[in-house]
Design an enzyme around this catalytic site. Structure first.
Site, PDB file in Angstrom:
ATOM      1  N   ARG A  28       6.524 -12.599   8.946  1.00  0.00           N
ATOM      2  CA  ARG A  28       7.210 -11.356   8.632  1.00  0.00           C
ATOM      3  C   ARG A  28       8.523 -11.288   9.402  1.00  0.00           C
ATOM      4  NH1 ARG A  28       3.007  -7.689  10.324  1.00  0.00           N
ATOM      5  NH2 ARG A  28       3.796  -6.501   8.566  1.00  0.00           N
ATOM      6  N   GLU A  58       0.866  -1.161   0.000  1.00  0.00           N
ATOM      7  CA  GLU A  58       0.000   0.000   0.000  1.00  0.00           C
ATOM      8  C   GLU A  58       0.913   1.224   0.000  1.00  0.00           C
ATOM      9  OE1 GLU A  58      -2.102   1.039   3.585  1.00  0.00           O
ATOM     10  OE2 GLU A  58      -3.536   2.281   2.496  1.00  0.00           O
ATOM     11  N   LYS A  71       4.965   0.214  10.176  1.00  0.00           N
ATOM     12  CA  LYS A  71       4.856   1.369   9.295  1.00  0.00           C
ATOM     13  C   LYS A  71       4.256   2.567  10.029  1.00  0.00           C
ATOM     14  CE  LYS A  71       4.088   0.457   4.338  1.00  0.00           C
ATOM     15  NZ  LYS A  71       3.007   0.288   3.356  1.00  0.00           N
TER      16      LYS A  71
END
Length: 566
Positions: free
Chosen positions: A264, A40, A274
RNA sequence: UGCCUGGUAGUGUAACGGUAGCACGAGUGACUCUGACUCACUUAGUUUAGGUUCGAAUCCUAACCGGGCAACCA
């Protein structure tokens, strides 16, 4: 696997490759392998994304398939072209080339039509409840939800409302479109998930064409399907969403990619959220997204890391479903190992102390030959000027040598790298503070170049810079952004910024560099011998050189000191 | 209390019913005009308990311990 396949990639296999191999054997996707990296554009990419990029692009390359770059841009409020641009730059920098560049927003019309079809089939409805009401009726982790008052609207009514939602008749939040699945489903994601919301917001690509935007869960699986992705690789937290993606695709009888989840990347002393990275930027806790302390790809690039090192690192950490915590030294080791082979060596004194060679002629300057890179003969040699007054590293001198310290101290002979053997004869101190301000040495003229004709050994070789030829430069010494090992252990509700390492950046305003660095350009990398790997920062100018420390060299003496408790 | 998911040296990762390896770390030593690099050696592991089997890290059962999930975020 045939032996012919292995040379291109010597990395270990992993569970994803096994799944792909199995699909290729069964012919499930006709032997195709088509992956995608779907960020994104709401922030800069970080090292965790690098893992995903290397995985997705690496898989496509390994299997002779394709990999798309797709921006999952379904939330106009948070997204920006700045991020779109930086993401493309970062992927390219890592050394990968996408076969197709797509945006989820490319599919807005198609996805709208999918929604209409769902409504027509009685599988979606417009809910006019408030956010709070929707949340309340969804139940909890342990209790089922209950149907709301709008769940049984007719198809015609839903179609009309949804059409008018698109038409802009309603304010933000007035209605949402929801899938009609099961409010009592064990999987909370299946409790009539929201599909569309009204957002009168300008989108970075579609402008004001839309005032309703599909949610990620509704868009993502369809995007993969439309791109005929074979293996949709994502992180573990989407495992619970897979049944929803499967449902959405099956109910419309669309092409069905296989989603595979992996863990992850977590690194010690690093923050990989983020949202929190954005907070660091916005609170100016760092200088920006590309601050060299940031785990962003832009940050580590500015720090001096190489794409080769990043790829080697991603290869080394492997891919599993185990949610682990990788030690940051693995990353540091990857960059050291790469830089060791490619970096020219130079001499730079970070914390200088002046040395006067008492028996060296007053105005003599000798040009001494120095090897540029012992790991690479083709790097050649350079000349470094030697004169009566030099700088050496303050840490390379001890008036009273500690145990196992074998650098310069009074009466002890050491070698000046590529120069002469010198012996410290006396020490000049500040009469007030008692600090050592200057060292007086004698040199042995027969040892020019560093090789004594009688073959006598010295225990230590130290670096130096000729005082009158030295170039001053700002040197930025970077260390871990977080002092705490595992940022995940910071208690909820506590201000995580108090765990920032106050010494993550130490600026040395006037380090002394050897002459050859005068013309160094931003982006240049080198090794400051015995200290670490450095690169020229983008802030650097002809008037003022600025160097970033990428990573230190390993330092056994520092270990000994630590053990000695000093 | 629900659902999903995972547990192999300190850390990360292999072994796919048949000798538990590798990398990093740590330690010791060798080499060295970088206390770097390189090299050698050492250290240390299958969460537990049952079961299946000639044989289990691997298959089964149970327990224990992690991680994720209830945004009109992705």
């Amino acid at each position: 696997m045939s032996p012919e396949e292995t040379p291109s990639s010597n990395s270990a296999s992993n569970f994803i490759r096994e799944l792909i191999d199995a699909d290729n054997v069964s012919g499930r996707f006709d032997g195709r392998v088509h992956t995608r990296f779907p960020p994104e554009p709401n922030g800069y990419l970080h090292i965790g994304h690098a893992k995903s990029i290397c995985l997705n692009f690496g898989l496509a390359k390994k299997y002779g398939g394709q990999c798309n770059l797709r921006f999952d841009d379904t939330n106009p409020a948070k997204e920006d072209v700045e991020y779109v641009d930086s993401i493309q730059e970062d992927v390219r920098w890592l050394g990968f080339h996408w076969d197709n560049l797509f945006y989820a927003s490319d599919y807005f019309e198609t996805i709208y039509q999918y929604a209409v079809t769902l409504i027509e089939r009685g599988l979606a409805y417009v809910d006019s409840s408030s956010t709070e009401e929707i949340r309340r009726l969804r139940g909890s982790l342990t209790e089922p939800g209950t149907p709301g008052p709008y769940r049984n609207r007719t198809v015609a009514e839903n179609l009309d409302l949804f059409h008018r939602m698109r038409g802009g008749e309603f304010p933000d939040g007035a209605h949402v479109l929801r899938a009609k699945i099961d409010l009592a489903h064990k999987n909370v994601n299946m409790r009539d998930p929201l599909l569309y919301r009204i957002r009168h917001a300008e989108h970075h690509r579609t402008g004001n064409t839309w005032c309703i935007y599909p949610l990620y869960d509704f868009t993502h699986g369809y995007s993969d399907s439309l791109e005929r992705i074979t293996h949709s690789i994502c992180t573990l937290e989407f495992e619970n969403h897979r049944p929803l993606y499967d449902w959405l695709i099956e109910v419309l009888d669309l092409y069905h990619p296989q989603q595979i989840e992996f863990a992850r990347l977590n690194l010690t002393h690093m923050m990989m959220s983020k949202r929190k990275l954005l907070e660091l930027v916005e609170t100016q806790s760092v200088s920006g997204w590309d601050d060299p302390r940031m785990p962003t790809i832009a940050g580590i690039r500015r720090r001096g890391y190489t794409p080769e090192a990043m790829r080697a690192f991603c290869d080394e950490i492997g891919v599993t479903k185990f949610n682990g915590l990788t030690e940051i030294v693995v990353l540091e080791n990857a960059v050291r190992s790469d830089l060791n082979k490619r970096s020219n060596r130079v001499m730079a004194v970070i914390n200088p102390i002046k040395v006067v060679i008492d028996n060296y002629p007053e105005d003599l300057v000798e040009e001494l030959e120095a090897v540029n890179n012992p790991e690479d003969e083709s790097a050649g040699t350079r000349l470094v000027p030697f004169s009566k007054e030099l700088y050496i590293e303050r840490d390379d001198f001890m008036e009273v040598p500690a145990k196992q310290f074998f650098r310069m101290s009074p009466g002890r002979e050491v070698r000046l790298r590529w120069g002469y053997l010198v012996t410290c004869q006396s020490v000049v101190k500040d009469p007030v503070t008692g600090d050592v301000t200057e060292l007086h040495c004698t040199y042995d003229p027969l040892t020019r170049g560093g090789n004594p004709p009688d073959g006598r050994k010295v225990k230590s070789t130290i670096h130096w810079v000729s005082a009158k030829h030295a170039v001053s430069a700002e040197v930025r010494l970077y260390d871990h952004l977080f002092s705490i090992t595992n940022v995940a252990e910071i208690p909820e509700g506590e201000d995580w910024r108090t765990y920032l390492n106050p010494r993550s950046l130490v600026v040395v305003p006037a380090a002394k560099l050897e002459r050859s660095l005068t013309t160094a350009q931003p982006g240049d990398r080198c090794q400051f011998e015995r200290i670490g790997y450095f690169c020229v920062d983008k802030d650097s100018t002809a008037e003022k050189l600025v160097f970033n420390r990428t990573v230190t060299l390993k330092d056994d003496w520092a270990k000994i000191q630590k053990k000695q408790g000093t």
